[in-house]
Write a protein that holds these residues in place. Structure first.
Motif, PDB file in Angstrom:
ATOM      1  N   PHE A   1       9.854   1.303  12.023  1.00  0.00           N
ATOM      2  CA  PHE A   1      10.003   2.655  11.512  1.00  0.00           C
ATOM      3  C   PHE A   1      11.290   3.282  12.020  1.00  0.00           C
ATOM      4  O   PHE A   1      11.624   3.158  13.202  1.00  0.00           O
ATOM      5  N   GLY A   2      12.008   3.965  11.140  1.00  0.00           N
ATOM      6  CA  GLY A   2      13.196   4.717  11.488  1.00  0.00           C
ATOM      7  C   GLY A   2      13.224   5.995  10.670  1.00  0.00           C
ATOM      8  O   GLY A   2      12.459   6.143   9.711  1.00  0.00           O
TER       9      GLY A   2
ATOM     10  N   THR B   1       0.845  -1.187   0.000  1.00  0.00           N
ATOM     11  CA  THR B   1       0.000   0.000   0.000  1.00  0.00           C
ATOM     12  C   THR B   1       0.876   1.231   0.000  1.00  0.00           C
ATOM     13  O   THR B   1       2.029   1.194   0.441  1.00  0.00           O
ATOM     14  N   THR B   2       0.341   2.312  -0.494  1.00  0.00           N
ATOM     15  CA  THR B   2       0.948   3.618  -0.370  1.00  0.00           C
ATOM     16  C   THR B   2      -0.048   4.463   0.409  1.00  0.00           C
ATOM     17  O   THR B   2      -1.216   4.531   0.033  1.00  0.00           O
ATOM     18  N   ILE B   3       0.390   5.057   1.489  1.00  0.00           N
ATOM     19  CA  ILE B   3      -0.500   5.800   2.381  1.00  0.00           C
ATOM     20  C   ILE B   3      -0.469   7.291   2.052  1.00  0.00           C
ATOM     21  O   ILE B   3       0.588   7.854   1.802  1.00  0.00           O
ATOM     22  N   TRP B   4      -1.619   7.918   2.069  1.00  0.00           N
ATOM     23  CA  TRP B   4      -1.747   9.362   1.956  1.00  0.00           C
ATOM     24  C   TRP B   4      -2.433   9.813   3.231  1.00  0.00           C
ATOM     25  O   TRP B   4      -3.511   9.323   3.568  1.00  0.00           O
ATOM     26  N   SER B   5      -1.788  10.709   3.979  1.00  0.00           N
ATOM     27  CA  SER B   5      -2.348  11.096   5.270  1.00  0.00           C
ATOM     28  C   SER B   5      -1.940  12.513   5.647  1.00  0.00           C
ATOM     29  O   SER B   5      -0.766  12.769   5.899  1.00  0.00           O
ATOM     30  N   PRO B   6      -2.892  13.452   5.694  1.00  0.00           N
ATOM     31  CA  PRO B   6      -2.559  14.787   6.167  1.00  0.00           C
ATOM     32  C   PRO B   6      -2.406  14.795   7.692  1.00  0.00           C
ATOM     33  O   PRO B   6      -3.049  14.014   8.390  1.00  0.00           O
TER      34      PRO B   6
ATOM     35  N   ASN C   1       7.571   8.711   3.333  1.00  0.00           N
ATOM     36  CA  ASN C   1       7.808   7.397   3.914  1.00  0.00           C
ATOM     37  C   ASN C   1       8.275   6.485   2.793  1.00  0.00           C
ATOM     38  O   ASN C   1       7.599   6.345   1.780  1.00  0.00           O
ATOM     39  N   TYR C   2       9.450   5.868   2.974  1.00  0.00           N
ATOM     40  CA  TYR C   2       9.999   4.938   1.985  1.00  0.00           C
ATOM     41  C   TYR C   2      10.006   3.529   2.558  1.00  0.00           C
ATOM     42  O   TYR C   2      10.449   3.322   3.694  1.00  0.00           O
ATOM     43  N   ARG C   3       9.539   2.563   1.773  1.00  0.00           N
ATOM     44  CA  ARG C   3       9.589   1.156   2.173  1.00  0.00           C
ATOM     45  C   ARG C   3      11.026   0.650   2.075  1.00  0.00           C
ATOM     46  O   ARG C   3      11.735   0.985   1.133  1.00  0.00           O
TER      47      ARG C   3
ATOM     48  N   GLN D   1       9.834  -0.663   7.333  1.00  0.00           N
ATOM     49  CA  GLN D   1       9.905  -2.075   6.992  1.00  0.00           C
ATOM     50  C   GLN D   1       8.547  -2.672   7.328  1.00  0.00           C
ATOM     51  O   GLN D   1       8.202  -2.810   8.505  1.00  0.00           O
ATOM     52  N   PRO D   2       7.727  -2.979   6.309  1.00  0.00           N
ATOM     53  CA  PRO D   2       6.403  -3.514   6.579  1.00  0.00           C
ATOM     54  C   PRO D   2       6.471  -4.843   7.317  1.00  0.00           C
ATOM     55  O   PRO D   2       7.488  -5.543   7.275  1.00  0.00           O
ATOM     56  N   PRO D   3       5.374  -5.224   7.977  1.00  0.00           N
ATOM     57  CA  PRO D   3       5.344  -6.523   8.632  1.00  0.00           C
ATOM     58  C   PRO D   3       5.511  -7.641   7.580  1.00  0.00           C
ATOM     59  O   PRO D   3       5.222  -7.438   6.405  1.00  0.00           O
TER      60      PRO D   3
END
Length: 127
Positions: A107-108, A52-57, A75-77, A122-124
């Protein structure tokens, strides 16, 4: 009819686009092309992958992007967060010491040379 089906791109201003592109190529391994950008092709990379690619304000007074003063954060995978962060530290990049691990993944954060905070994710397993 669905009008928006995903994120088509992330665009932002840079003081020196060529030098910044080279930093992203060197330190994040992004295939910055001659025209100055990167085209991520999910299906070509792994046709069986789920992603998925997330869009979030965020609220305008968020401190989540701190210490950056930019109005955005990308955010980069990544496949191996701890490995990438270690490599960035070895290369002298400004890496946040904090790492978060949750059901959503690992997340880092790192700052690019123009002061933009980048989130590495790093996704689950299985995503």
């Amino acid at each position: 009819m669905r009008r928006v089906t995903g994120i088509g791109g992330v665009f932002f201003k840079a003081k020196d686009p060529k030098a910044l592109g080279e930093w992203y190529r060197t330190h994040l391994g992004m295939n910055v092309e001659d025209w100055g950008g990167v085209a991520f092709r999910w299906i070509e990379d792994n046709p069986d992958a789920k992603g998925t690619t997330i869009w979030s304000p965020f609220k305008d007074d968020t401190t989540y992007f701190t210490p950056s003063t930019s109005s955005f954060m990308i955010n980069y995978r990544v496949e191996d967060l701890h490995g990438v962060l270690a490599r960035l530290r070895e290369e002298g990049c400004a890496v946040d010491e904090k790492v978060e691990e949750s059901a959503y993944g690992k997340f880092g954060w790192v700052m690019d040379p123009e002061g933009n905070k980048l989130e590495l994710w790093q996704p689950p397993e299985g995503q």
